[in-house]
Design a protein around this motif. Structure first.
Motif, short mmCIF file in Angstrom:
data_model
loop_
_atom_site.label_atom_id
_atom_site.label_comp_id
_atom_site.label_asym_id
_atom_site.label_seq_id
_atom_site.Cartn_x
_atom_site.Cartn_y
_atom_site.Cartn_z
N GLN A 1 -5.12 5.29 6.21
CA GLN A 1 -6.22 6.04 5.63
C GLN A 1 -5.86 7.51 5.42
OE1 GLN A 1 -9.45 4.66 4.74
NE2 GLN A 1 -9.28 6.55 3.59
N ASN B 1 -5.24 11.60 -2.36
CA ASN B 1 -6.45 11.94 -3.09
C ASN B 1 -6.70 13.44 -3.15
OD1 ASN B 1 -7.10 9.32 -3.76
ND2 ASN B 1 -8.33 8.99 -1.94
N LEU C 1 -3.73 7.85 2.32
CA LEU C 1 -4.54 7.79 1.10
C LEU C 1 -5.30 9.09 0.90
CD1 LEU C 1 -5.45 6.06 -1.29
CD2 LEU C 1 -7.39 5.35 0.10
N ASN C 2 -5.86 9.65 1.96
CA ASN C 2 -6.59 10.92 1.85
C ASN C 2 -5.68 12.03 1.36
OD1 ASN C 2 -8.84 9.62 2.78
ND2 ASN C 2 -8.70 10.41 4.87
N GLN D 1 -6.25 2.30 -3.30
CA GLN D 1 -7.54 2.08 -2.64
C GLN D 1 -7.79 0.59 -2.42
OE1 GLN D 1 -9.74 4.38 -1.40
NE2 GLN D 1 -10.83 2.62 -0.59
N LEU E 1 -5.41 -0.67 0.23
CA LEU E 1 -5.81 -0.21 1.56
C LEU E 1 -6.84 -1.16 2.16
CD1 LEU E 1 -5.79 1.92 3.84
CD2 LEU E 1 -7.67 3.01 2.64
N VAL E 2 -7.82 -1.54 1.38
CA VAL E 2 -8.84 -2.47 1.86
C VAL E 2 -8.20 -3.79 2.29
CG1 VAL E 2 -10.87 -3.81 1.18
CG2 VAL E 2 -10.67 -1.43 0.48
N PHE F 1 0.83 -1.20 0.00
CA PHE F 1 0.00 0.00 0.00
C PHE F 1 0.86 1.25 0.00
CE2 PHE F 1 -1.75 3.43 2.59
CZ PHE F 1 -2.82 3.79 1.79
N LYS G 1 -3.54 5.96 -7.34
CA LYS G 1 -4.68 6.12 -6.44
C LYS G 1 -5.62 4.91 -6.45
CE LYS G 1 -4.75 11.13 -6.87
NZ LYS G 1 -5.53 12.30 -7.29
N ASP G 2 -5.93 4.41 -7.65
CA ASP G 2 -6.89 3.30 -7.75
C ASP G 2 -6.34 2.04 -7.09
OD1 ASP G 2 -8.62 4.96 -9.15
OD2 ASP G 2 -7.72 4.41 -11.09
N VAL H 1 1.03 4.30 -2.73
CA VAL H 1 0.78 5.71 -2.38
C VAL H 1 1.94 6.58 -2.83
CG1 VAL H 1 0.60 7.29 -0.42
CG2 VAL H 1 -0.79 5.24 -0.48
#
Length: 89
Positions: free
Chosen positions: A80, A87, A83-84, A48, A51-52, A35, A44-45, A39
């Motif tokens: 998280q 984004n 990732l934010n 995500q 991350l899950v 992850f 980005k895709d 990043v």
């Protein structure tokens, strides 16, 4: 080394659990590392999806007692936030 039969058995069980726990910790670290690489590369895709996966592995490890529940929550929060930040940029 223990002399009592039950103590010998406990040594064997503890060793097998140590190996399983180390493997699970390694899986968690690998998921977090993948992850983080996504990043830093700006994907980005893929980040995500990863991350899950990382959150799932952290939750499993916390549920099994391999990681402390609050340590897992802290790591999930940091992932998280990373990732934010990507984004928003």
């Amino acid at each position: 080394m223990p002399n009592i039969k039950s103590a010998k058995k406990r040594v064997l069980i503890a060793e097998s659990r140590r190996i399983k726990n180390a493997a699970e910790r390694s899986r968690v670290k690998t998921a977090v590392k993948k992850f983080t690489e996504a990043v830093t590369s700006g994907d980005k895709d893929n980040a995500q999806v990863l991350l899950v996966n990382a959150i799932k592995k952290l939750d499993k490890a916390a549920g099994k007692g391999i990681l402390h529940k609050k340590a897992a929550a802290r790591k999930k929060s940091r992932l998280q936030r990373a990732l934010n930040k990507v984004n928003q940029a």
